[in-house]
Design a protein around this motif. Structure first.
Motif, short mmCIF file in Angstrom:
data_model
loop_
_atom_site.label_atom_id
_atom_site.label_comp_id
_atom_site.label_asym_id
_atom_site.label_seq_id
_atom_site.Cartn_x
_atom_site.Cartn_y
_atom_site.Cartn_z
N LEU A 2 0.69 -1.19 0.02
CA LEU A 2 0.03 -0.08 0.05
C LEU A 2 0.90 1.15 0.16
O LEU A 2 0.17 2.44 0.05
N PHE A 50 2.28 2.45 2.39
CA PHE A 50 2.09 3.02 3.71
C PHE A 50 3.21 3.89 4.19
O PHE A 50 4.34 3.31 4.23
N MET A 89 -1.52 -2.98 10.66
CA MET A 89 -2.33 -1.95 9.84
C MET A 89 -2.00 -1.29 8.74
O MET A 89 -2.54 -0.56 7.72
N GLN A 90 -0.48 -1.52 8.58
CA GLN A 90 0.02 -1.02 7.36
C GLN A 90 -0.17 -1.62 6.08
O GLN A 90 0.03 -1.29 5.17
N GLU A 91 -0.72 -2.87 6.36
CA GLU A 91 -1.28 -3.68 5.11
C GLU A 91 -2.74 -3.67 4.90
O GLU A 91 -3.22 -4.53 4.04
N GLY A 92 -3.20 -3.04 5.70
CA GLY A 92 -4.82 -2.74 5.59
C GLY A 92 -5.55 -4.03 5.45
O GLY A 92 -5.63 -5.06 6.24
N ILE A 93 -6.32 -4.21 4.25
CA ILE A 93 -7.43 -5.48 4.14
C ILE A 93 -6.60 -6.53 3.85
O ILE A 93 -6.83 -7.63 4.29
#
Length: 287
Positions: A92, A94, A173-177
């Protein structure tokens, strides 16, 4: 008129002056000792290591790295790593994620927050994984999910029981879904392993929270925990802020969950190897 500043001590230090020589307290290098977070006792690192990271005064269990756990539980020279070269990316883009990954690798000396492989415990072959709090607090990203999924799939092919040590702050959270998808992915692999009639033992260590708790950590046939471990989906601070109520003392500790039936046993670290060995031999019909 005399002023207070007239009585200040000179800031000019004498030649050869050492502040450590002017104090009544003994000077002990930080790398030689550590303070117990529970009883505040000062412990020598050598004594703590000889006691497997458990405070000899109050029994507080310090966190161990993934390699320390494997060395503590597995028979000597039997651990064979699997998928050790899988490394996380930044899908992402991020902000700051790349720097955090680099810092975590330097700190933990691992490529990711979990080690997977095959070993023997008490002479019984098994697949084993151990998460590492030193790598971004064991947060579950896509590589952790992939390595654990591959471990269960290979364990099915080789007809091996699985032992898993969990420690995590939740999904990364840095990789989201992509991180959240690992919950369903690992759970599916656990189901395939269970359908094959194979044993899965989880050992929950401090802390096991978030998406890891909501997936493979709590899906074991037998769920063990170390004393005093925090086990939760949402942490106590989040719950208190949401409910605006004070939680009971010891809420979400291993002992609290044992009382409520979420954990099968709380096992001190010095007894863990023998307990796991006995369970594996029982499953294999050797007891």
């Amino acid at each position: 008129m005399l002023r207070k500043s007239n009585f200040k001590k000179s800031r000019n230090q004498l030649e050869g002056f050492s502040p450590n020589l002017q104090t009544d307290k003994p000077y002990v290098p930080q790398e030689l000792c550590t303070s117990c977070p529970s009883c505040k006792a000062m412990l020598f690192q050598n004594d703590l290591e000889e006691n497997n990271g458990v405070c000899p005064k109050c029994g507080y269990h310090f966190r161990l790295s993934a390699r320390q756990r494997i060395g503590l539980i597995c028979d000597e020279n039997t651990y064979e790593p699997w998928d050790e070269n899988l490394t996380p990316k930044d899908p992402l883009s991020f902000p700051g994620y790349g720097a955090k990954l680099k810092a975590s690798r330097l700190r933990s000396r691992e490529l990711e927050g979990v080690l997977t492989g095959k070993a023997s415990v008490g002479g019984v072959p098994c697949a084993i994984f151990a998460m590492d709090a030193g790598f971004m607090m064991g947060s579950m990203g896509s590589v952790i999910g992939e390595k654990i999924t591959r471990l269960f799939e290979r364990a099915v092919k080789e007809k091996l029981p699985v032992i898993g040590f969990t420690v995590s702050g939740g999904a990364r959270m840095q990789e989201g879904i992509l991180s959240l998808m690992q919950m369903a992915k690992t759970s599916g692999a656990v189901k395939l392993h269970s359908d094959a009639g194979l044993l899965y033992i989880t050992v929950l260590t401090d802390p096991t929270t978030g998406g890891v708790t909501a997936s493979f950590a709590m899906e074991g046939d037998i769920i063990l925990s170390e004393p005093g471990a925090l086990i939760a989906f949402a942490g106590p601070r989040v719950i208190e802020q949401t409910m605006r109520q004070k939680l009971p003392k010891g809420f979400q500790t291993a002992e609290f969950l044992l009382e409520k039936g979420f954990v099968d046993a709380v096992v001190p670290r010095k007894e863990l190897r023998d307990t796991l060995s006995r369970l594996l031999r029982l499953h294999c019909g050797e007891v």
